[in-house]
Write an enzyme that holds these catalytic residues in place. Structure first.
Site, mmCIF file in Angstrom:
data_model
loop_
_atom_site.group_PDB
_atom_site.id
_atom_site.type_symbol
_atom_site.label_atom_id
_atom_site.label_comp_id
_atom_site.label_asym_id
_atom_site.label_seq_id
_atom_site.Cartn_x
_atom_site.Cartn_y
_atom_site.Cartn_z
ATOM 1 N N ASP A 196 -2.805 -9.327 7.797
ATOM 2 C CA ASP A 196 -1.635 -9.149 8.645
ATOM 3 C C ASP A 196 -1.624 -7.778 9.300
ATOM 4 O OD1 ASP A 196 -1.240 -7.956 6.187
ATOM 5 O OD2 ASP A 196 0.828 -8.606 5.945
ATOM 6 N N GLY A 228 2.915 -3.365 3.592
ATOM 7 C CA GLY A 228 3.840 -4.488 3.668
ATOM 8 C C GLY A 228 3.170 -5.838 3.701
ATOM 9 N N ALA A 286 -5.032 -4.457 -2.270
ATOM 10 C CA ALA A 286 -5.536 -5.595 -1.500
ATOM 11 C C ALA A 286 -4.876 -6.891 -1.967
ATOM 12 C CB ALA A 286 -7.050 -5.690 -1.640
ATOM 13 N N VAL A 287 -4.234 -7.605 -1.025
ATOM 14 C CA VAL A 287 -3.553 -8.865 -1.322
ATOM 15 C C VAL A 287 -4.010 -9.977 -0.390
ATOM 16 C CG1 VAL A 287 -1.305 -10.018 -1.366
ATOM 17 C CG2 VAL A 287 -1.536 -7.711 -2.299
ATOM 18 N N ARG A 311 -4.786 1.513 -0.475
ATOM 19 C CA ARG A 311 -4.654 0.064 -0.340
ATOM 20 C C ARG A 311 -4.542 -0.669 -1.669
ATOM 21 N NH1 ARG A 311 -8.919 -4.510 1.877
ATOM 22 N NH2 ARG A 311 -7.360 -6.077 2.400
ATOM 23 N N CYS A 343 0.832 -1.190 0.000
ATOM 24 C CA CYS A 343 0.000 0.000 0.000
ATOM 25 C C CYS A 343 0.871 1.246 0.000
ATOM 26 C CB CYS A 343 -0.883 0.015 1.249
ATOM 27 S SG CYS A 343 -1.827 -1.509 1.501
ATOM 28 N N SER A 384 10.623 -12.148 -6.912
ATOM 29 C CA SER A 384 11.792 -11.791 -7.710
ATOM 30 C C SER A 384 13.076 -12.154 -6.970
ATOM 31 C CB SER A 384 11.757 -10.287 -8.020
ATOM 32 O OG SER A 384 12.868 -9.895 -8.776
ATOM 33 N N GLY A 385 14.162 -12.323 -7.737
ATOM 34 C CA GLY A 385 15.408 -12.839 -7.167
ATOM 35 C C GLY A 385 16.416 -11.803 -6.736
#
Length: 612
Positions: A102, A78, A52-53, A50, A2, A377-378
């Site tokens: 979370d 986060g 949203a995940v 936001r 966010c 991602s790496g």
């Protein structure tokens, strides 16, 4: 993920500043396109946008929890990867939860443990909590610095935000750049000293730092830093432990209530993440993982082999995608599109950045966002496990300079004589400060002691530039990108690995290669480190050169009295003569010109005032 912001000033009537508050919120709209919220209470305004995940239907912010006469309100950006463990622990203390988010767990953690809650969190985050119990705002940033949090402190109050541009929407903050900020831009950029916001009086919480603001002063505390410990495992056990740490980190970060995919370049790091994600999906009966790669139009025609990039990614992506059975998507970027996105990348980063390395990622993330909201991602394995050539070149290893920018000569060549006369001293001191503040053990060999310094230099400088890039270019598109190698447990472990084990087999990232040998195709395990792909098409250089010539001819350009025309024309006429890069292996002649374009745009767009 966010965007967050806030304003703490007990003397302000926020009702009369609605236009400013809305401007601050709207400036973060790309970070949080799904929802918005503003909360005003007791001389504090908290702003949230936001994406949203987790628990899409719930988890709206600002979020408030009431405990007796005490209430706490949070704005949070986060993902916490040990949410379930924390929720169970807090439940045992009598806390109850009405959502799966979370955010609610972080808020309860603060109410339970106060400022020490950050030491419990494993994740990437930046958040602020207003606590009515003591009338203060608590600010925090994750250990590694994956998520940004800037602030502006003034006589009677304080502003904070996920992005610099959000702070600039408030009339209290002026776009002033002094000698220190100019040194950051021209002599260190696109890197940035930790905590430096470039603009005068704009700061940033350090990685692993938190702070309390009581209405009068910001009290800052470093809760995490690189700490030296003796490594007690032998080589075989170290290989096993590295594999377990990386695997656990990736699997923790696969939790999502929205579609998730992986970046796949065919290099070691992204291949490990994609392999682990594919195996996780198979075990849990989920669909095949989707993977994405990026390239440029006609790159196969113009690719030039170099020490830093010996092979193109395309030779290895198919091998890895076939091995894990992923649904692979290749994004090909047009070079004109890449050029025109340079200014958009400045809008996203709030500062001049890594030029086409930024703009290509911005375009890449935009294409991914059409189908996905979360990606893995790496990034950062190279900084942690010795992946760059400068770790392995004995001729430069002990030089007292930043290894990715060993000389300021190329930078000086584009600046007028006498500009920033204390620049060399400024840069050298930043280097020395980092080395002097690196913890070592009395038992460290000369090589291991230097490798700890190199780790700190890469961790606190080069890696931060890449993390800033990843956060800004992805969030500009409303895409959350997670970076499993940035788990602080991996960082702590890697910092204390003796070089003889870390460089197993005499290779860059040797221990990581060995940890996944037999799981990944041998050609991937043995592949030499290659950087993020860049364009090799001369069209891109031609476009940048033309734009820079226009800047040099424009007397209204903010750079007119700063740039040295002859030095820049030499780069345009003889790009092959650049002996050392501007910033790492990805910024040579085309990127130097592109950086000038970004600087000019940034100064103009923000009406930057130079104060010398």
């Amino acid at each position: 993920m966010c965007g967050i912001a806030g304003w703490f000033d007990r003397n302000v009537d926020f009702g009369s500043h609605k236009k400013t508050l809305m401007a601050m919120s709207e400036s973060l709209g790309r970070r949080g396109p799904d929802d918005s919220g503003i909360c005003v209470k007791d001389g504090v305004c908290l702003i949230h946008r936001r994406l949203a995940v987790i628990d899409v239907q719930n988890g709206r912010q600002p979020m408030t929890c009431i405990q007796g006469k005490r209430s706490c309100t949070i704005v949070y950006n986060g993902e916490i990867y040990n949410t379930s463990e924390l929720r169970n622990e807090l439940s045992s203390y009598g806390y109850s939860f009405s959502t799966k988010s979370d955010t609610e767990v972080v808020l309860a953690s603060y109410m339970c443990w106060g400022g020490r809650c950050v030491e419990k969190l494993n994740g990437i985050f930046a958040f602020a909590v207003y606590d009515s119990g003591n009338g203060s705002v608590f600010l925090a940033r994750d250990r590694i610095g994956v998520k940004p949090l800037f602030f502006y402190e003034y006589d009677k109050g304080m502003l904070f935000a996920s992005e610099i541009n959000c702070l600039l929407q408030n009339p209290l903050v002026k776009p002033v750049v002094d000698e220190e900020g100019l040194s950051e831009l021209f002599l260190i950029g696109p890197g940035r000293t930790l905590g430096q916001g470039v603009y005068k009086n704009i700061g940033e919480l350090l990685p692993g730092e938190c702070a309390f603001y009581d209405g009068k002063k910001l009290f800052r505390r470093r809760y995490y830093k690189l700490t030296a410990h003796e490594h007690i495992s032998d080589t075989d056990n170290s290989i096993k432990e590295v594999r377990e740490l990386i695997t656990d980190s990736v699997e923790r970060q696969l939790v999502s209530d929205v579609p998730l995919c992986c970046f796949l370049s065919g290099g070691l790091d992204s291949s490990i993440i994609s392999y682990t994600a594919a195996e996780y999906n198979k075990r849990n009966g989920l669909k095949a993982i989707d993977t994405y790669s990026v390239d440029y139009k006609d790159n196969d025609k113009y690719f030039q082999k170099s020490l830093f990039q010996p092979t193109p990614d395309s030779e290895f992506i198919g091998i890895m995608a076939d091995a894990i059975g992923s649904e692979h998507h290749s994004v090909v970027i047009d070079n004109r599109e890449l050029f025109y996105a340079l200014k958009q990348a400045v809008d996203a980063r709030d500062l001049p950045g890594m030029t086409d390395v930024d703009s290509s990622l911005l375009l890449f993330c935009g294409r991914i966002k059409e189908n996905f909201t979360v990606a893995l991602s790496g990034e950062c394995a190279d900084e942690l496990f010795g992946g760059y050539p400068w770790y392995h070149n004995s001729n430069i290893l002990f030089e007292e300079c930043f290894p990715w920018s060993r000389s300021l000569d190329i930078r000086r060549s584009v600046l007028k004589s006498g500009f920033l006369p204390k620049g060399e001293e400024y840069v050298k001191q930043r280097y020395l400060d980092t080395c002097m503040n690196t913890e070592k053990l009395p038992t460290d060999s000369r090589l291991d002691a230097r490798m700890r310094e190199m780790f700190s230099l890469n961790f606190y400088w080069f890696m931060q530039t890449l993390l800033d890039r990843k956060d800004r270019m992805s969030m500009y598109n409303g895409l959350e990108v997670r970076v499993p190698f940035c788990d602080y447990r991996i960082v702590d472990y890697a910092f204390n690995l003796p070089w003889s084990i870390k460089a197993y087999g005499g290779r860059e990232k040797g221990i990581v290669r060995e940890a996944f040998r037999g799981l990944l195709p041998d050609s991937i395990i043995e592949r030499k480190k290659s950087p993020y792909p860049k364009t090799h098409d001369p069209l891109y250089f031609k476009l940048c050169a033309g734009a820079v010539k226009d800047i040099l001819d424009d007397k209204s350009s903010p750079l007119y009295d700063i740039l040295d025309r002859q030095g820049i024309e030499d780069i345009i006429e003889h790009p092959e003569k650049i002996s050392s890069p501007w910033y790492g292996q990805l910024m040579r002649a085309p990127q130097i010109l592109a950086y000038i374009i970004q600087l000019d745009y940034w100064f103009r767009k923000n009406g930057v005032i130079i104060e010398l």
